[in-house]
Each structure stands twice: as C-alpha cells, then as structure tokens.
Design an enzyme around this catalytic site. Structure first.
Site, PDB file in Angstrom:
ATOM      1  N   GLU A 147       7.890   2.708   8.265  1.00 18.47           N
ATOM      2  CA  GLU A 147       8.180   3.932   7.520  1.00 18.47           C
ATOM      3  C   GLU A 147       9.554   4.530   7.789  1.00 18.47           C
ATOM      4  O   GLU A 147      10.161   5.154   6.926  1.00 18.47           O
ATOM      5  CB  GLU A 147       7.079   4.966   7.813  1.00 18.47           C
ATOM      6  CG  GLU A 147       5.785   4.495   7.186  1.00 18.47           C
ATOM      7  CD  GLU A 147       4.543   5.215   7.698  1.00 18.47           C
ATOM      8  OE1 GLU A 147       4.107   6.136   7.032  1.00 18.47           O
ATOM      9  OE2 GLU A 147       4.023   4.821   8.764  1.00 18.47           O
ATOM     10  N   GLY A 178       0.815  -1.211   0.000  1.00 22.45           N
ATOM     11  CA  GLY A 178       0.000   0.000   0.000  1.00 22.45           C
ATOM     12  C   GLY A 178       0.848   1.261   0.000  1.00 22.45           C
ATOM     13  O   GLY A 178       0.586   2.185  -0.740  1.00 22.45           O
ATOM     14  N   LYS A 203      12.835 -10.996  11.125  1.00 20.11           N
ATOM     15  CA  LYS A 203      12.875 -11.299   9.695  1.00 20.11           C
ATOM     16  C   LYS A 203      12.000 -10.310   8.913  1.00 20.11           C
ATOM     17  O   LYS A 203      12.423  -9.713   7.930  1.00 20.11           O
ATOM     18  CB  LYS A 203      12.383 -12.726   9.467  1.00 20.11           C
ATOM     19  CG  LYS A 203      12.903 -13.343   8.218  1.00 20.11           C
ATOM     20  CD  LYS A 203      12.691 -14.842   8.214  1.00 20.11           C
ATOM     21  CE  LYS A 203      13.221 -15.410   6.913  1.00 20.11           C
ATOM     22  NZ  LYS A 203      12.993 -16.845   6.823  1.00 20.11           N
TER      23      LYS A 203
END
Ligand SMILES: Cc1cc2nc3c(=O)[nH]c(=O)nc-3n(C[C@H](O)[C@H](O)[C@H](O)COP(=O)(O)OP(=O)(O)OC[C@H]3O[C@@H](n4cnc5c(N)ncnc54)[C@H](O)[C@@H]3O)c2cc1C
Ligand code: SF4
Lengths: 739, 335
Positions: free
Chosen positions: A705, A237, A633
């Site tokens: 982010e 997204g 991971k």
C-alpha cells in the site's frame, strides 16, 4: 543498501519469478468464476434504481415465465439471512453489515432487491431486467459538501494546537478534498456457491478466506465448520475484496434454496454501486510554524462520507500524528451519512487521502517560508513517535528523501514557478513523504516434508496477485534449504490453518515467523524419525547430536555431505510425510512499546504544455524503506503498480454520484478514467532495506500500500511548481489548470 | 438485451429490403444493420437500442479502398478503421483522416469498427446510455437531465434546450474538414449526401440524428483530392493520453502561399452536437497571414456562438487552444 548479511544461496532477497506464473499465463489458474459444476445455475441481481425510499412491490410475473428461469428470489422467498456481529479480532467482519434483502428500505442506488436465477447467464440477465419493482421514492442525499454530522471525535491531541496556531508566525489553513474512488479491480467480484444439503463450498473473490467463511456462516446461520471458502487466485482486490459483499450471501442463499450450484458474477456497474469504494473526504489542515520552519501547531480535521447504516471511517489522520515533530497537535474525525453504498478500505485507506492533505499543506508552508520542501521535512524530523510517546522501531524517512533527491536530481530544482523547461514544456518538480503501518496479523502455518523429497507449506491465506505463493515458497526454501521447485504452496482455502487477511500489507510479515516455527518443528520431527528408524544409519543416536542442513540429516560433528537426505529417511521409516505446525501472534496492542511503520518518498516531475492545457507525469522516483524485501521483483511490481494508481488518483479517478437518483453515473471503464500505458512514464523504484527484526527474522514489512501513499500530493506539488496553480481537490483536471 | 432475429446477407439489395420495414432509421429503429457492432451491441446490452431484427452486413462487398480518377478516394462502408488509417494512400494523401482515426478508441476497437458504423456512432452522454434516466434523445419528450447535471463532456456548439449531447467521433471531424460525400443506397435507389448535410442538429428532435430513412445503407464515403499544397493536422485533447473520447479536437486542412492562407477547411470535435464545421473561423482565416494572432482570432470566431453548460465552460478555451495549436502544427515549415 542491505543491512542484513545473508547466505549466498538463500532465495530471500533474490528477484524471483512467480511460481504461479506459468498457471496464469497458460490460462489454467482457476479464478472464482472459472468454476463450473453440473446443473449450475446463473444468478443475476436486480438492483434498486432509487437511492432513498422503500420497495412497494416486486412484480416477478413476466420474469418467471421467461425461458430457462428457475426462480426470482427476494425478501419474501430467499430464506433467512442473519447479521454479522462486528468483532474486534477481525475474524468475522463485514463492512456492509445488513444482510441482503433484510428489509424493504432502499438506502443506496444499486442495493440488491431481488435476484433472477436461470440456466444461462443471458436468460438470468434478461429475467433480471424483466422484474418490475415499484418504489416509494424520496430525494436522496449524495451531497458532495461534507460536514461532521453527529459531532467530531478527537483522534489524537497533544499540547494546545489552537493557541499555538494563533500565535504562529507562519500559518496555513486550507481544505483538501479527495473524491470517492472505485477499486475497479480487473477480476469482477463473483461467487460460486455449492450446497450439498449440509455443507457449503463457496468459491469466492476474497482477500480473506477465513474471514469470509466466518461471515458467511453467521449470515447463513450455520456453524463455521459447515462452510468452506475457496479463493485460489484473485485478479486483485485493492481492499475491495477484504470483506464479503451482499452478492456472496445471495449466491449461498439461492444454492440453499434450490440445491443447485449457483454462480453470480456482478457487472462492472454493480461493482461501482454495491461492492465498496473509497469514500470522499474533506480535510481541513491548519499548520503553524515559526519563521525558521519549525512546526508549532498541526490541526487535521477530516470528514468522510459513509453509508446510511454503516459507519465506515477513513482514518485520514493515521500518519499525521507521528510523521513530523510538532508539540501542539489535534486531529479530529467526523462522518457524513449519504445514500451511497458502504465504503470500504481502498489501498492505503486513511493514509492515502490523509497524506494528500498534509503533504500538500506542508508544500504550501515551505513556499510561504521560501524554504525547500525537503529541508522543511528535515527540520521537522521527530526523534520519537510523538503521537504515542514511544520510540520508533525503525524510521528512515529522511534517508528515503535524501536518496530520492539524489536519484531525481532535486538539487537542480529552481523553486520559481514555471521556471524550469524542457523541449518547450514547463516542468514541475514535487515531492512528498509516505508512510504505512508495519504490523502482523495472527497466522498459523503447516509444513510437510514428503517422501518424494518435496515439501509443502499451507495456510488459510490467499494470493491477491501480490506474490504470496512465491514469498511462502521462498521463505520455506530458505528455512529448509530445499530448492523452490521442490516446494508446493497450498493457500486460498478456509479449511487450512487460519492464515492472515490480505489487508494492511501484512501478509508477508505475518507469515514469516509462523513458517519459520513450522519448519523448525518439522525438522525436529525429522530428526526424531531419523534416530528412531532402524533402517536409517542414525538409529539410536542421541537426537541432540543430530542436525539438519539443506535437506540432509547428519551428525553435528560431521559435514552434511556425510548425512542422509530427508527423503531417504522418510522412505526408510515408511513415512509418507511428516508435519510441523507453527503460529505467530498479532502485534496489534493497545499499548505498543515501539512505533512500527514503513516510510517512503516520492519525487514527481510533470510536464505542462500550456498552449494545449496538457499535463503529463513525465518522471517518477520512489524510494521505499519497507525493511527486507523478500522478492524484489514482486516488490518492485507492487510499488510501480501503486504509483500507476497514484497517477490515476492524482489526475483522473473519481466516482460521480448523480444528485437526483444518487446513482454512480460513470460506472464503467470508459467514463471512469484510469491511467493507460501512455500516461505512465518509466518508473524508478529504490528500496532501502533497513530491517525491522521485531516483526520477523528477516525484518520484512509490507509493501502493498505504501507506494500509493503521498503520491497524489507529490504530483499536486509538482503541478504547482509548473503552473503556479494549487490544486486542493482531486483529481487535478484540465479545467482547474485552464485559468 | 431483448431477443432479436439475426440475418446475414451478401446482397446489398437484400440488406436494404430487409431493413426497409422499419418505421424509422433513427432512435428506436426496429431493424438495424450490424457492421463492427462496437456501438450497436454495446447499446443493445444497455437496452438503449432494442431492435427486433439485426441484419449482418459484413459480407457485403463494401470493404475496398479505391482511388478515384481525380486523386480522391472511395472508401467502402465496411472498411475497418484500422485498415483505413494504415492505408498507404490515406497516410500520404489524407493524413488528417489517418491521424483522426488513430486518435480514436483502441487498436482492438479500430480493428472491428467500420467506416459506416463510425459515421453513425452514438453519443457518450451518460444519461442516454442509462435507461433509468430520462433522455430526449432516447425517449423523445422525457427531458434532458444533462443540462442541469453531468455535462462536462457534452457539447457547447449546436445545442438546443432539448439536447446537448456531443457527437463523439474523431473520424467524422476529419471527414467534415475534407468535405466528404456519403453514398447511400436505399429503396429509392442511390444518392449522394455531402457530409455537411448528413447530420441534423438536435433542435427539438434530438432522436433524429441524420438524414437516413428506413432501408438506407451507407455504401461509400467519397473524398475529393485535397487542393495542391495542402497541409493538415488533427489534434485531440482529452484527460488521459490515449483511449478516451475528445474533450476538444480539431481537424485542419490548409493551403499557405508566401505566408498567406489561400484556403482552409476546419472542423471541430468534442464540442459540437454534430461534427462541427468551423465556418466562421475559415472566414477569418481566408486570405489572412498565417500568424498565431490570426489563428487566435479564428478560434475566437469559431467559438463565438458557444453555449457552455454548468460543467463544461472550460471547453470554450480548450477548443480555442486546440484550434490555434492545430493551425500552428499544420502551417509549421516542418509539417
Ligand atoms: C470503449 C470505446 C471507446 C471508443 N473510443 C472512441 C474514440 O475515442 N473516438 C471515436 O471516434 N470513436 C470511439 N469509439 C467508437 C467507435 O469508433 C465506434 O463504435 C465504431 O466506429 C462503430 O463502428 P461499427 O462498425 O462497430 O458500428 P456498429 O456498431 O456495427 O454500427 C453502429 C450503427 O451504425 C449502423 N450502421 C453500420 N454500418 C452501416 C451502414 N453501412 N449503413 C447504415 N447503417 C450502418 C448500425 O445499424 C448501427 O446503428 C469507441 C468505442 C468504444 C466501445
Ligand atoms: S444531452 Fe441529449 S442525450 Fe444527453 S440526456 Fe440530454 S437529451 Fe439525452
């Protein structure tokens, strides 16, 4: 560096394969456009080929007669669609507020003006092309020069920044530009809408099933209860799917009209035009410092473009107010309206373009001061959040820098431009800091224990590819002491208890407390069932004497091995399953007591081969402190992915708007350049796991982010070090370096 | 995309006859051969190419790579770019062609793309590919928005007031340096056209890109052996490291004898409206010693006539550096 002690068999902090991995690699994960229904029709939007003006006439006569066509819909025949009132709780918000086809005015190139519906995608595509639309066209404004058009807003202010700047011994006054960028997720936006006469089931590509449901209910003018939004798997997204785009309402409205399932998959070109983008920003940064490098003044004035009717602000000053110590500061924002589709969050909105400007400016200041840029950061490290005048909950920026410096070998850097070489190539080394908010959305979670020995966790959130399925399983596995493969995770459905939006990197932090509470509740229910079940061995024992360890109910004063499994208790008591619910609240408040953020540092090496003007990113070390990493991971994957995107932002990506028609011109993946594997060196990622227990018991913050924040500045700083050329407008292009 | 008829044939003569009813073999052709389809189908989906009839030529017997008696090569028009690039004889004797092919597109595309199709691939000019804009190449006489607009990737050599579109091929640049001959079968029989005469400059008719007439089928590309002692190099410069069209490229074939250049053939990509033979540079180099100074002089000569546009001035210098580096690579003792 782990600051928590953990049970050795806990899945928390263990590198864990995605539990949904097998579904994905076998192609059986159902993405939105994989849904097909009997009688389903395909819809293809017709979009405006002007950016400013109005529709005179829509001639559908040819299109309607084409094979397989079931109708061409537009403003006069699609039925009523309503507006969405923005609400401050973030539970019904859309960036593009105008419902599709609301009026005849065209405000951006690519705005949908009609939709062709046919039996096959090919027929609908051909019919959409045959719709003739005539316009009254006016010259669009897609001007690249941005000025705050309706005044500036002061975002943060302390001291007297201008006075301090005027008096400063060392000054920097530069303007930095970041271009419009398009998310370009692999999975194109799509909607499959099913209407049964009363209820809507909408299969959507969304980062927020609950928000999407609430928005679509408002647009359709129906109660939220009659709309169900499903989004089980997402091909990413990056913020572009946080709020619904107009194709979604079109699909639902056509389904309502025709009483047939409707599928819309927008094209890559449409994704550039009408499904959001990061807006262009122009940011002036003024720094004042004393001769020792102490910041005395910091001014950050930024403007971003927005659409004609939607005021989307890119908060470039997000990090500026707290990142470094500076007594005098002023941050202002402004908007410039353009005939361009509505901008929307794009991975690290605000911080990412903002840090390009401020972390570049800091590098320029360090050069003026003849000081190591790392030292400049150390000198200006604040002891509190000076923007809000509150303490930091957790702040380890300097640790990130120091760890990165050591791993990268920063101490071997020769600061002279172009002085470092390897294999005949000039090397440039640059660094930059990163930061991102650490908060929680509200979340509700249900946990079940079932008589087959399995457990289920469900919540109305979604996995946008980041690993939410796996994180939920890990947390519940830890809470209940049940193996991961005994846990079913059900998300991606708006009828589940409302879960968090996949935005702001907050899903993991938001869900942990809710899962934890739900698990405690279900254990309480289990213990109660145990003492009330005549067939089980703890019948009539005082519940206070009972406890639960790793799937087993037992007396507190006996070892777990003496107890009975929950499976047996449920079977004995004739319970199919038992349920516990938990919720946690949002941490957003007007008056926060602590400053909650994650921090990081990027170290970038570029190689510069002047004789053929070839610039490559050759080495990257990124250090992130985002608290406890639940799944190293998936966590590493997030940071690596963000760094790859950072290479794109620094060197390649930009959406061009053509001045005469206002069209995004490079609206395909051949002309919109993103990094390919050959552009990406081995990436080194380190996590410093200082936990932030205020947010949740593990001290996990978000990591989606922050890995992109600051990266472009570190690259531009490295480019300066290699070439002596300071690039203040992204992306860094060959022509900028060929001087 | 417009509805179209689709036919297949295994006979060259039938393919030719089938295509010969078109009014033109250039932009707007009503019949098109389809080989790999990687250019044609893309443009059909964009409604830039709107043929009524597609003739699938994949079953024609044109997929062989054969050595000729003089040590050259005859390459069937349907030989895939990947097969050509990886052919042992091409790698050993025409490495410049192999390098150029491998610098182009992606592995998947090269597996589909054919030699004939690559010769005829169309420009990547964004206006050409978007029917909402004017474009002289697509709609003769409608105008050229690129000249004032988005022209960063467009040509600086061979341009006209009507069109500045680049020929984007890598393969064609190598073929130009190798003096390839194109074999064509048409209604009037077979003919051979040197590649230097195959493409047409845009002039006032940018929609006419080459000498092909209705019905003309490219059957082979023929290469002469490179002169003894030849060394070669292909260098492609672009924004990212792979999978992008050239901003500038150079193919050089050079013979050096005791430090003197005894023969050179050089062509440029990414900068010309057609694959660009750098004849002026060749003149400078002929007989000159193989030094960087002379390479730079040759590069200056090659770009002497360059006419940059608003956004692509950098290509002049980039192309020069590309030439110098390609020559250095080809003439280096380890090449
Ligand atoms: C995303 C992308 C990236 C690319 N990148 C590069 C790159 O970096 N460098 C590069 O050089 N190329 C690149 N290409 C272009 C690619 O090389 C061409 O598309 C390919 O070579 C065309 O061959 P084809 O067989 O698919 O042609 P087709 O699409 O089948 O045909 C192209 C044209 O040639 C005609 N034709 C085909 N064969 C014959 C024949 N035998 N006789 C007469 N006419 C014929 C067709 O009628 C059609 O008009 C790229 C393409 C794409 C889609
Ligand atoms: S450069 Fe050529 S192809 Fe591009 S718009 Fe102009 S005429 Fe068309």
């Amino acid at each position: 560096m782990t600051a928590t002690t953990e049970k050795s068999n806990s899945p928390i902090g263990r590198a864990t394969n995605r539990i949904d991995g097998p579904l994905k690699v076998t192609g059986s994960a159902m993405y939105t456009s994989d849904h097909n229904f009997p009688g389903m029709l395909h819809a293809v939007p017709v979009f405006a080929t002007i950016a400013n003006g109005s529709i005179n006439k829509i001639d559908t006569s040819d299109a309607e007669r084409m094979p397989g066509v079931k109708g061409i819909f537009h403003r006069s025949n699609i039925g009523k669609l309503f507006r969405v009132a923005p609400n401050s709780d973030y539970n019904a918000f859309s960036d593009e507020d105008r419902p599709p086809f609301e009026d005849d005015i065209v405000r951006y190139y690519g705005q949908y003006v009609a939709v062709a519906v046919a039996e096959t995608l090919e027929q609908a595509t051909a019919a959409a092309h045959a719709v003739k639309v005539s316009y009254s066209e006016k010259k669009p404004n897609v001007d690249n020069k941005l000025k705050a058009e309706s005044g500036v807003k002061v975002e943060s202010e302390r001291g007297d920044a201008q006075k301090a700047y005027d008096a400063a011994a060392i000054k920097i006054d530069e303007t930095y530009i970041t271009p419009a960028e398009t998310h370009n997720v692999i999975e194109l936006h799509s909607s499959v809408a099913v209407f049964d006469g009363t209820n809507y089931t909408l299969y959507e590509t969304t980062q927020g099933v609950v928000n999407h449901r609430n928005v679509l209910a408002q647009m359709l003018g129906v109660e939220p209860e009659s709309v169900k939004v499903i989004s089980k798997f997402l091909g990413s997204g990056f913020g572009g799917k946080i709020t619904p785009w107009t194709h979604s309402a079109i699909a639902a409205a056509v389904a309502r009209k025709l009483r047939k399932p409707i599928k819309i998959v927008i094209t890559r070109k449409m994704a550039f035009q009408s499904a959001g983008h990061r807006p262009r920003t122009e940011q002036r940064v003024r720094l004042g410092a004393d001769s020792k490098g102490n910041l005395t003044s910091l001014q950050h004035d930024y403007v971003n473009h927005t659409a004609m009717i939607d005021e989307y602000k890119e908060e470039c000053g997000e990090c500026t107010k707290y990142l470094y110590s500076c007594p005098n500061l002023r941050i202002t924002s402004g908007l410039a309206k353009r005939h361009i589709g509505t901008p929307t969050p794009f991975r690290g909105p605000g911080a990412v373009p903002g840090l390009f400007a401020t972390e570049s400016a800091l590098d320029e200041l360090a050069i003026k001061l003849k000081m190591d840029p790392l030292q400049l950061r150390i000198i200006n490290e604040p002891v509190k959040d000076e923007g809000l005048n509150i303490p930091f909950a957790s702040r380890n920026l300097i640790d990130c820098f120091k760890t990165g410096a050591e791993k990268f070998g920063w101490s071997k850097r020769d600061p002279r431009v172009g002085s470092m070489k390897r294999d005949g190539l000039k090397l440039g080394w640059g660094l930059a800091g990163a930061s991102w908010i650490a908060e929680r959305w509200p979340a509700e979670v249900a946990v079940e224990l079932r008589d087959d020995g399995t457990a289920k966790v469900s919540t109305g959130t979604q996995d946008i590819g980041t690993g939410t399925y796996t994180v939920l399983a890990q947390v519940l596995s830890d809470k209940l002491g049940i193996a991961l493969d005994k846990i079913e995770v059900v998300i991606g459905d708006s009828t589940l208890p409302p879960g968090p939006l996949s935005g702001g990197s907050m899903v993991t932090a938001s869900l942990i407390p809710a899962v934890s509470k739900a698990a405690d509740k279900v254990i309480g229910t289990l213990l109660n069932a145990a003492v009330k079940t005549p067939e089980a061995k703890y019948f009539d024992v005082d519940q206070k004497e009972m406890t639960y360890t790793a799937g087993v109910v037992h007396r507190k004063n006996e070892p777990a091995s003496a107890g009975i499994s929950f499976q047996k208790i449920l079977s004995a008591g004739n319970f199919k399953f038992i349920l516990g619910k938990g919720s946690s609240s949002s941490t957003f408040t007007d008056k926060p007591k602590e400053s909650k953020h994650s921090y990081g540092a990027h170290f970038v090496e570029v190689t510069w081969q002047e004789e053929i003007a070839r610039l490559r990113v050759s080495r990257v070390v990124t250090v992130i402190d985002a608290g406890k990493i639940i799944n190293p991971k998936a966590g590493r994957n997030q940071i690596e992915g963000a760094v790859v995107m950072g290479i794109g932002m620094a060197l390649f990506e930009q959406t061009h708007y053509e001045p005469t028609k206002g069209a995004p011109l490079n609206s395909n993946l051949a002309d919109y350049i993103v990094p390919v594997n050959a552009d990406v060196p081995d990436l080194e990622v380190h996590f410093l796991e200082f936990p932030n227990k205020q947010l949740n018991e593990y001290g996990a913050r978000g990591i989606g982010e922050i890995g992109l924040a600051g990266f472009a500045a570190a690259t531009a700083n490295a480019v300066y070090h290699a070439t002596g050329i300071r690039i203040r407008e992204l992306p860094i292009k060959i022509e900028d370096l060929l001087r | 995309m417009k509805l179209f008829a689709f036919t297949k044939t295994a006979e060259i003569s039938e393919a030719i006859k089938n295509a010969a009813d078109a009014e033109t073999a250039q932009q707007g052709a009503h019949s098109r051969f389809v080989a790999g389809g990687t250019t044609l189908l893309d443009l059909m989906k964009l409604n830039v190419e709107t043929p009524d009839k597609l003739i699938d030529i994949n079953r024609l017997d044109l997929s062989k790579i054969e050595t000729t008696r003089d040590g050259g090569l005859s390459i069937g028009a349907l030989v895939r770019n990947s097969d050509l690039a990886n052919h042992p004889y091409v790698k050993s004797h025409f490495s410049v062609l192999s390098e150029a092919l491998l610098a182009g597109a992606s592995a998947q595309l090269r597996n589909m793309a054919t030699t004939g199709g690559n010769l005829l691939q169309r420009t990547r000019c964004v206006y050409f590919r978007d029917t909402t804009f004017a474009c002289n190449k697509r709609e003769p006489g409608s105008g050229c928005p690129a000249i004032e607009g988005e022209n960063r990737t467009l040509a600086i050599l061979g341009t006209s007031d009507s069109c500045i579109a680049t020929n984007p091929s890598d393969m064609n640049v190598a073929l130009m340096a190798l003096d390839a001959t194109i074999k064509i079968s048409g209604m009037k029989g077979e003919r051979e056209v040197p590649i230097a005469e195959f493409y047409r400059l845009p002039g006032s008719t940018p929609h006419i890109e080459n000498v092909l007439q209705p019905g003309d089928l490219i059957t082979h590309v023929v290469l002469k052996a490179m002169p003894a002692g030849s060394k070669s190099a292909y260098l492609k410069l672009r924004d990212r490291a792979s999978y992008e069209f050239a901003l500038a490229s150079a193919a050089v074939v050079v013979q050096v004898n005791s430090g003197k250049i005894t023969g050179v053939q050089m062509a440029l990509g990414g900068v010309g409206t057609i694959p660009w033979r750098a004849a002026e540079a060749e003149k400078v180099l002929a007989g000159a010693s193989a030094t960087e100074d002379n390479f730079r002089k040759a590069a200056e000569a090659a770009l002497q006539a360059a006419k940059p546009q608003t956004q692509n001035k950098f290509k002049v210098e980039l192309s020069k550096r590309c030439i110098v580096h390609a020559l250095k690579t080809a003439t280096s003792p380890t090449a």
